[in-house]
Design a protein around this motif. Structure first.
Motif, PDB file in Angstrom:
ATOM      1  N   PRO A 167      47.521  35.766  44.106  1.00  0.00           N
ATOM      2  CA  PRO A 167      46.800  36.352  42.968  1.00  0.00           C
ATOM      3  C   PRO A 167      45.640  37.260  43.381  1.00  0.00           C
ATOM      4  O   PRO A 167      45.307  38.207  42.655  1.00  0.00           O
ATOM      5  N   THR A 168      45.028  36.996  44.561  1.00  0.00           N
ATOM      6  CA  THR A 168      43.865  37.801  44.957  1.00  0.00           C
ATOM      7  C   THR A 168      44.276  38.965  45.857  1.00  0.00           C
ATOM      8  O   THR A 168      44.157  40.133  45.479  1.00  0.00           O
ATOM      9  N   ALA A 169      44.760  38.673  47.063  1.00  0.00           N
ATOM     10  CA  ALA A 169      45.076  39.747  48.013  1.00  0.00           C
ATOM     11  C   ALA A 169      46.138  40.695  47.460  1.00  0.00           C
ATOM     12  O   ALA A 169      45.948  41.924  47.432  1.00  0.00           O
ATOM     13  N   ILE A 170      47.245  40.138  47.003  1.00  0.00           N
ATOM     14  CA  ILE A 170      48.322  40.987  46.492  1.00  0.00           C
ATOM     15  C   ILE A 170      48.050  41.416  45.056  1.00  0.00           C
ATOM     16  O   ILE A 170      48.188  42.587  44.697  1.00  0.00           O
ATOM     17  N   GLY A 171      47.661  40.469  44.212  1.00  0.00           N
ATOM     18  CA  GLY A 171      47.470  40.768  42.802  1.00  0.00           C
ATOM     19  C   GLY A 171      46.409  41.817  42.528  1.00  0.00           C
ATOM     20  O   GLY A 171      46.610  42.729  41.708  1.00  0.00           O
ATOM     21  N   LEU A 182      52.228  38.781  36.742  1.00  0.00           N
ATOM     22  CA  LEU A 182      52.930  37.584  37.201  1.00  0.00           C
ATOM     23  C   LEU A 182      52.043  36.747  38.124  1.00  0.00           C
ATOM     24  O   LEU A 182      51.940  35.520  37.962  1.00  0.00           O
ATOM     25  N   LEU A 183      51.371  37.397  39.079  1.00  0.00           N
ATOM     26  CA  LEU A 183      50.555  36.662  40.038  1.00  0.00           C
ATOM     27  C   LEU A 183      49.290  36.107  39.400  1.00  0.00           C
ATOM     28  O   LEU A 183      48.879  34.978  39.703  1.00  0.00           O
ATOM     29  N   TRP A 184      48.646  36.884  38.530  1.00  0.00           N
ATOM     30  CA  TRP A 184      47.455  36.380  37.855  1.00  0.00           C
ATOM     31  C   TRP A 184      47.808  35.221  36.923  1.00  0.00           C
ATOM     32  O   TRP A 184      47.007  34.301  36.740  1.00  0.00           O
ATOM     33  N   VAL A 197      48.033  28.257  36.913  1.00  0.00           N
ATOM     34  CA  VAL A 197      48.809  27.062  37.252  1.00  0.00           C
ATOM     35  C   VAL A 197      48.289  26.454  38.557  1.00  0.00           C
ATOM     36  O   VAL A 197      48.118  25.241  38.674  1.00  0.00           O
ATOM     37  N   ALA A 198      48.016  27.309  39.554  1.00  0.00           N
ATOM     38  CA  ALA A 198      47.535  26.817  40.844  1.00  0.00           C
ATOM     39  C   ALA A 198      46.152  26.188  40.721  1.00  0.00           C
ATOM     40  O   ALA A 198      45.853  25.186  41.392  1.00  0.00           O
ATOM     41  N   ILE A 199      45.303  26.771  39.884  1.00  0.00           N
ATOM     42  CA  ILE A 199      43.937  26.251  39.733  1.00  0.00           C
ATOM     43  C   ILE A 199      43.957  24.812  39.216  1.00  0.00           C
ATOM     44  O   ILE A 199      43.073  24.013  39.525  1.00  0.00           O
ATOM     45  N   ARG A 200      44.981  24.467  38.442  1.00  0.00           N
ATOM     46  CA  ARG A 200      45.064  23.103  37.918  1.00  0.00           C
ATOM     47  C   ARG A 200      45.219  22.082  39.042  1.00  0.00           C
ATOM     48  O   ARG A 200      44.840  20.929  38.898  1.00  0.00           O
ATOM     49  N   ASP A 201      45.800  22.498  40.171  1.00  0.00           N
ATOM     50  CA  ASP A 201      45.977  21.582  41.296  1.00  0.00           C
ATOM     51  C   ASP A 201      44.710  21.419  42.128  1.00  0.00           C
ATOM     52  O   ASP A 201      44.589  20.456  42.876  1.00  0.00           O
ATOM     53  N   VAL A 202      43.800  22.352  42.016  1.00  0.00           N
ATOM     54  CA  VAL A 202      42.647  22.356  42.910  1.00  0.00           C
ATOM     55  C   VAL A 202      41.315  22.328  42.164  1.00  0.00           C
ATOM     56  O   VAL A 202      40.279  22.047  42.754  1.00  0.00           O
ATOM     57  N   TYR A 254      47.043  40.956  28.487  1.00  0.00           N
ATOM     58  CA  TYR A 254      47.176  40.008  27.381  1.00  0.00           C
ATOM     59  C   TYR A 254      48.447  39.168  27.522  1.00  0.00           C
ATOM     60  O   TYR A 254      48.596  38.134  26.866  1.00  0.00           O
ATOM     61  N   VAL A 255      49.366  39.621  28.385  1.00  0.00           N
ATOM     62  CA  VAL A 255      50.588  38.856  28.616  1.00  0.00           C
ATOM     63  C   VAL A 255      50.318  37.637  29.498  1.00  0.00           C
ATOM     64  O   VAL A 255      51.092  36.678  29.496  1.00  0.00           O
ATOM     65  N   VAL A 256      49.209  37.652  30.234  1.00  0.00           N
ATOM     66  CA  VAL A 256      48.931  36.593  31.207  1.00  0.00           C
ATOM     67  C   VAL A 256      48.945  35.195  30.584  1.00  0.00           C
ATOM     68  O   VAL A 256      49.609  34.292  31.122  1.00  0.00           O
ATOM     69  N   PRO A 257      48.239  34.924  29.458  1.00  0.00           N
ATOM     70  CA  PRO A 257      48.298  33.569  28.892  1.00  0.00           C
ATOM     71  C   PRO A 257      49.715  33.146  28.520  1.00  0.00           C
ATOM     72  O   PRO A 257      50.095  31.983  28.699  1.00  0.00           O
ATOM     73  N   THR A 258      50.508  34.085  28.009  1.00  0.00           N
ATOM     74  CA  THR A 258      51.889  33.763  27.632  1.00  0.00           C
ATOM     75  C   THR A 258      52.710  33.366  28.854  1.00  0.00           C
ATOM     76  O   THR A 258      53.435  32.355  28.836  1.00  0.00           O
ATOM     77  N   VAL A 259      52.609  34.158  29.921  1.00  0.00           N
ATOM     78  CA  VAL A 259      53.364  33.844  31.138  1.00  0.00           C
ATOM     79  C   VAL A 259      52.862  32.531  31.747  1.00  0.00           C
ATOM     80  O   VAL A 259      53.658  31.744  32.278  1.00  0.00           O
ATOM     81  N   SER A 260      51.565  32.279  31.662  1.00  0.00           N
ATOM     82  CA  SER A 260      51.013  31.024  32.191  1.00  0.00           C
ATOM     83  C   SER A 260      51.590  29.820  31.448  1.00  0.00           C
ATOM     84  O   SER A 260      51.912  28.788  32.060  1.00  0.00           O
ATOM     85  N   VAL A 261      51.727  29.951  30.127  1.00  0.00           N
ATOM     86  CA  VAL A 261      52.325  28.874  29.335  1.00  0.00           C
ATOM     87  C   VAL A 261      53.753  28.606  29.791  1.00  0.00           C
ATOM     88  O   VAL A 261      54.160  27.450  29.979  1.00  0.00           O
ATOM     89  N   LEU A 262      54.535  29.660  29.993  1.00  0.00           N
ATOM     90  CA  LEU A 262      55.928  29.504  30.421  1.00  0.00           C
ATOM     91  C   LEU A 262      56.018  28.941  31.835  1.00  0.00           C
ATOM     92  O   LEU A 262      56.891  28.116  32.135  1.00  0.00           O
ATOM     93  N   MET A 263      55.101  29.382  32.729  1.00  0.00           N
ATOM     94  CA  MET A 263      55.093  28.855  34.100  1.00  0.00           C
ATOM     95  C   MET A 263      54.738  27.369  34.112  1.00  0.00           C
ATOM     96  O   MET A 263      55.325  26.588  34.869  1.00  0.00           O
ATOM     97  N   SER A 264      53.772  26.982  33.301  1.00  0.00           N
ATOM     98  CA  SER A 264      53.387  25.572  33.227  1.00  0.00           C
ATOM     99  C   SER A 264      54.551  24.737  32.723  1.00  0.00           C
ATOM    100  O   SER A 264      54.762  23.593  33.160  1.00  0.00           O
TER     101      SER A 264
END
Length: 307
Positions: free
Chosen positions: A240-244, A31-33, A38-43, A265-275
Motif C-alpha cells: 500500500p505504501t511503496a507501490i500504492g 486495490l492496494l489502499w 484489512v492488514a491494519i486489523r491484524d496489527v 471513494y471505491v476504497v471502502p467498498t473494496v475493503s468491505v469485499l476484501m474483509s
C-alpha cells in the motif's frame, strides 16, 4: 500467371495510451489502499499509532531506495530539483506520509472503521475543491455531484458499523482528512517538475526521518508482536505504501487531482469485499448498498462534459 497477393500484416496489440496507463495505475492504488485497512486489523492492536507508521514508512523507504538504485544507478534524481521543490516534497512527506498515517492510526483506535472511513473520505471532496481553487482545475459539475453521491455511499456503509466513537477519534480522523488533502495538492504541484517514483521515494525518506524518535517504542513493541503482525506491517510498507503511493503519483501526474481523488471513494467498498473474502466478515446490507451508491458516484464523477 497467378498473382500473389501481399501478405496481410498481423494485427498489432492495442497500445496502452497515457490515459489508460494512468487509469491502470489508479486501479492498482485503489486495490492496494483497500487492502491496507484489512492488514491494519491484524496489527492495529499490537503496534501503537506512531510506531506502526514508522515501520510502514521505513520498509517503504528501503524498498524504494533499492528500486531507485537498481534502475538509475548513481543518478538517483534524474532532474535537478530546486530548493522550493525539495521543500514541497518534504512538506508532502511530513503532512501526508507521516502526519496522515499517524493521525489515521490513532483515530481508528477511538472510532469504529465505518466512522473512520466516512470522516477520512471527506478528503477527496476537499481535494476537488482545493484543486479548483489553487490548481486551476475548475469545478466540473459531474465531479462535484459524483463526489457527493459517492460520499453519501460511504455514509451508508458507516451505518453498518459498531457505532464506537468519541470526540478525540472524530477529531483525529478529520485531521487525517485535512493532512491527506494538503499532501495530495502539494504533490500535484511537485509532479509538474519531477516524476512519481522520485517524489514518493523522497517523501518516504522524510516521513521516516520525522518518525525516528519513536524507534525505541517500535523495538519494544516488536519484541512482543506475533509473526503475523510483523508480516502485516511489512506488507503495509511494501504494497500500500511503496507501490500504492508510487502508482498514485504516476496517475496524479497525468490526471486532474480532483478526478483522481474521486476514484478513492471505491476504497471502502473494496475493503468491505476484501474483509468478506479474506476475514470472513460478512458485509451488512448497509455495506452492500453503500458500496453500490459509491460506485455510482464514482461513475458520475468520471463523466466528461461534451463539447
Amino acid at each position: 500467371m497467378t498473382q500473389t497477393l501481399p501478405a496481410t500484416p498481423p494485427a498489432s496489440a492495442p497500445r496502452l495510451t497515457e490515459s489508460r496507463k494512468a487509469a491502470l495505475a489508479a486501479a492498482v492504488t485503489v486495490l492496494l489502499w483497500s487492502s491496507a485497512f484489512v492488514a491494519i486489523r491484524d496489527v492495529g492492536h499490537t503496534l501503537s499509532a506512531a510506531p506502526l507508521a514508522l515501520i510502514r514508512l521505513a520498509v517503504a523507504t528501503v524498498a524504494l531506495t533499492a528500486i531507485v538504485l537498481a534502475t538509475r544507478g548513481r543518478r538517483v534524481v534524474p532532474v535537478p530539483l530546486s530548493r522550493r521543490t525539495h521543500a514541497l516534497i518534504a512538506a508532502c512527506g511530513v503532512l501526508w506520509l507521516a502526519g496522515y498515517t499517524v493521525a489515521l492510526n490513532a483515530g481508528e483506535q477511538h472510532v469504529d472503521a465505518g466512522t473512520a472511513a466516512l470522516l477520512v473520505n471527506v478528503a477527496p471532496l476537499l481535494i476537488a475543491f482545493g484543486a479548483g481553487f489553487f490548481l486551476g482545475e475548475g469545478f466540473p459539475r459531474a465531479l462535484i455531484a459524483g463526489s457527493l453521491v459517492a460520499l453519501g455511499g460511504v455514509a451508508v456503509i458507516s451505518l453498518g458499523s459498531t457505532g464506537d466513537r468519541d470526540g478525540l477519534g472524530v477529531a483525529l480522523c478529520l485531521l487525517a482528512a485535512v493532512l491527506y488533502t494538503a499532501g495530495a495538492l502539494i504533490q500535484k504541484v511537485v509532479l509538474r517538475v519531477t516524476d512519481g517514483l522520485t517524489t514518493t521515494w523522497l517523501a518516504c525518506v522524510v516521513g521516516t526521518a520525522v518518525l525516528l524518535p519513536w524507534t525505541p517504542q517500535l523495538v519494544s513493541e516488536l519484541a512482543d508482536a506475533s509473526l503475523g503482525a510483523v508480516l502485516s506491517a511489512v506488507y503495509l510498507g511494501l504494497f500500500p505504501t511503496a507501490i500504492g503511493f508510487t502508482t498514485w503519483a504516476y496517475a496524479l501526474k497525468r490526471m486532474d487531482a480532483g478526478r483522481l481523488s474521486a476514484n478513492t471513494y471505491v476504497v471502502p467498498t473494496v475493503s468491505v469485499l476484501m474483509s468478506w473474502a479474506l476475514l470472513s466478515e460478512v458485509p451488512t446490507v448497509f455495506g452492500l448498498v453503500g458500496g453500490a451508491i459509491s460506485l455510482v458516484g464514482v461513475a458520475i464523477s468520471r463523466r466528461r462534459r461534451r463539447a
